[in-house]
Design a protein around this motif. Structure first.
Motif, short mmCIF file in Angstrom:
data_model
loop_
_atom_site.label_atom_id
_atom_site.label_comp_id
_atom_site.label_asym_id
_atom_site.label_seq_id
_atom_site.Cartn_x
_atom_site.Cartn_y
_atom_site.Cartn_z
N ASP A 370 7.59 -3.14 4.78
CA ASP A 370 6.28 -2.72 5.48
C ASP A 370 5.31 -2.95 4.65
OD1 ASP A 370 4.67 -1.74 7.32
OD2 ASP A 370 5.74 0.01 7.73
N VAL A 371 4.55 -3.93 5.04
CA VAL A 371 3.17 -4.13 4.03
C VAL A 371 2.02 -4.68 4.91
CG1 VAL A 371 4.70 -4.93 2.05
CG2 VAL A 371 3.77 -6.73 3.60
N HIS A 372 0.81 -4.53 4.26
CA HIS A 372 -0.27 -4.86 5.04
C HIS A 372 -0.78 -6.17 4.32
CE1 HIS A 372 -0.28 -0.92 6.91
NE2 HIS A 372 -0.76 -1.36 7.63
N PHE A 373 -1.68 -6.88 5.16
CA PHE A 373 -2.46 -8.11 4.38
C PHE A 373 -3.77 -8.17 4.83
CE2 PHE A 373 -2.78 -10.31 8.39
CZ PHE A 373 -1.70 -9.94 9.41
N ALA A 374 -4.75 -8.47 3.79
CA ALA A 374 -6.10 -8.51 4.01
C ALA A 374 -6.43 -9.50 5.04
CB ALA A 374 -6.81 -8.37 2.85
N ASP A 375 -6.27 -10.68 4.99
CA ASP A 375 -6.74 -11.69 5.73
C ASP A 375 -5.43 -12.87 5.80
OD1 ASP A 375 -6.77 -13.04 3.30
OD2 ASP A 375 -8.72 -12.46 2.92
#
Ligand code: SF4
Length: 492
Positions: A370-375
């Motif tokens: 479960d991760v986030h990405f900036a763009d």
């Protein structure tokens, strides 16, 4: 699976032989084209009758009551509603006396074939071997956990959420969707959306076509939903399938979504129906033919279709055991994706796969990362890292492996018997099985150490390695500690 489908496909008529019937959308287009307009109308009418029968308890009671005028009106569908007659004629030539029901049955069989082709599609057309192998392991594990209901799961490779949370708030939500907070507008998110679709398609190839645009969200919460769908069609080649529980909230949006399904590129959509009143409103708003390719999923009280024992339904049953919620014994998840779940407004990506809902996984799916990405520029690296970290192509060598937690393990007559509520697996044919079972249950260790211990006791290296690989690919053994969902820092 491939053998079964090959058999089905060979059985199709000569007129179909020229097209690629491994492609589910082509198959569905052919299924419609093969029938004339009278036949399609008759199927659509039978479908509507059946939806009313399943979803409207009052209609059902009236139909089956003695001397009912309704029974006379619906005599032509008797095998669909008269259980005794239905059982005796459904699989027999006697159905020839019921032409509408015979048409409906053949249509239903085509929809089952379509579903099986959708299930097979990612493995057949996948371009990423590690992802394909991981998905196959997840599908095998899910089949073992879920039992016969697993055939209803097509394991799409990716789902997108175009909002945060869902405003419908069903008490039974099988994935416990959060409350609605925001939705992506096309003006603000359109460019990022197309970049995400391009990145996923680059990574997964045609498998990306199986993507769809809801999860813990409802399409009706996203006013620009149809524009996002059209982009998915342009980038991947397929318009995604839609399910909504609020098809009448913005009927213009719903009609725009349905109009994206065309005779050449048909899409099988779904409406979840929450009450008998909503069922009748849908019947008033759409003709039977309008909804030929829209399945109505009866979620209302009194429906013949029990709710899955997962998510909020499972939580309510646990909290109020005295209440009769009549949850399904067989359906223990509503999750279907084996792959990526990408939330557009939150720029978040999870790696998930279906499982039986229980205290470990109450919402019926496992989350591996479960991760986030900036763009969008970062997304290819994030996808690469998720595949590298979580999808080893061979047995992971350094982690302790053991039998899945839900499996009871017994050794009987030299064979290993693995059993849960849904499945029984028997492993036989090797003299070292009792020792291997004891090692994997009482003293789990890494693959290398397990093989070393077995070989030291006289087992053949290749036999042990081959069997461990087979058990791993079948989802029966797995790393005992989940691989770490490490925070992903891709840029300094
Ligand atoms: S079942 Fe679907 S519509 Fe209902 S709350 Fe869950 S996500 Fe929303």
């Amino acid at each position: 699976m491939a053998d079964i489908l090959d058999g089905l496909i060979e059985a199709r008529s000569r007129e179909d032989a020229a097209v690629d019937l491994h492609d589910p959308r082509t198959f569905l287009a052919q299924a419609v084209r093969r029938r004339n307009s009278d036949e399609l109308s008759a199927i659509a009418e039978a479908k509507r009758f059946r939806e009313r029968l399943i979803g409207d308890a009052a209609f059902r009671t009236a139909l089956r009551s003695k001397g009912s005028a309704l029974a006379h009106n619906y005599e032509r569908y008797r095998p669909l509603w008269d259980q005794e007659l239905g059982h005796s004629v459904w699989h027999s030539e006697a159905l020839d006396g019921w032409p509408e029901v015979r048409l409906w049955k053949a249509w239903h069989e085509d929809l089952v074939r379509f579903r099986d082709l959708m299930t097979a599609y990612p493995s057949r057309y996948g371009t990423q071997p590690a992802f394909t192998a991981w998905r196959q392991r997840q599908a095998a594990r899910a089949a073992s956990e879920l039992g016969p209901m697993h055939v209803a799961i097509t394991h799409p490779a990716v789902a997108y959420e175009l909002a945060s949370g869902c405003s419908v708030g069903c008490w039974f939500c099988g994935i416990s969707a959060q409350s609605f907070s925001e939705s992506a507008s096309y003006e603000e998110h359109g460019q990022l959306w197309r970049q995400i679709l391009a990145a996923v398609t680059d990574q997964l190839g045609p498998t990306a076509r199986t993507g769809f645009c809801y999860w813990g969200t409802d399409p009706a919460d996203t006013p620009d939903y149809d524009r996002f769908l059209a982009d998915h069609g342009r980038v991947t080649g397929w318009i995604p399938q839609t399910t909504t529980a609020a098809p009448l909230r913005d009927i213009g949006l719903t009609r725009r979504v349905l109009s994206l399904s065309t005779p050449g590129e048909p899409v099988l959509n779904r409406f979840s129906v929450l009450s008998p009143r909503q069922l009748h409103q849908i019947f008033e708003a759409f003709t039977p033919l309008d909804l030929l390719l829209v399945e109505l999923v009866p979620q209302m009280r009194g429906s013949l279709m029990p709710k899955a024992r997962a998510g909020r339904a499972l939580a309510r049953e646990t909290a109020q055991p005295e209440r009769d919620l009549s949850l399904s014994e067989a359906a223990t998840t509503i999750a279907c994706v084996s792959g990526f779940l990408i939330n557009l407004p939150e720029r978040r990506i999870r790696l998930i796969a279906p499982c039986k809902a229980d205290t470990h996984c109450p919402d019926g799916y496992r989350t591996f990362a479960d991760v986030h990405f900036a763009d969008a520029a970062e997304l290819p690296d994030v996808l690469d890292a998720l595949i590298a970290d979580h999808m080893p192509e061979e047995l992971p060598s350094s982690l302790p492996l053991g039998f899945r937690h839900d499996l009871g393990v017994r050794v009987e007559a030299g064979a290993i018997r693995l059993e849960n509520d849904a499945s029984i697996h028997t492993v036989s044919g090797y003299p070292f099985l009792p020792q291997l079972a004891s090692l994997l249950t009482d003293d789990p260790r890494s693959v290398g150490a397990t093989i070393e211990a077995m070989v030291a006791s006289g087992a053949n290296f290749f036999d042990v390695h081959g069997l461990l690989t087979e058990l791993y690919d079948s989802g029966l053994i797995e790393p005992l500690h989940p691989l770490p969902a490490r925070p992903m820092v891709l840029r300094a």
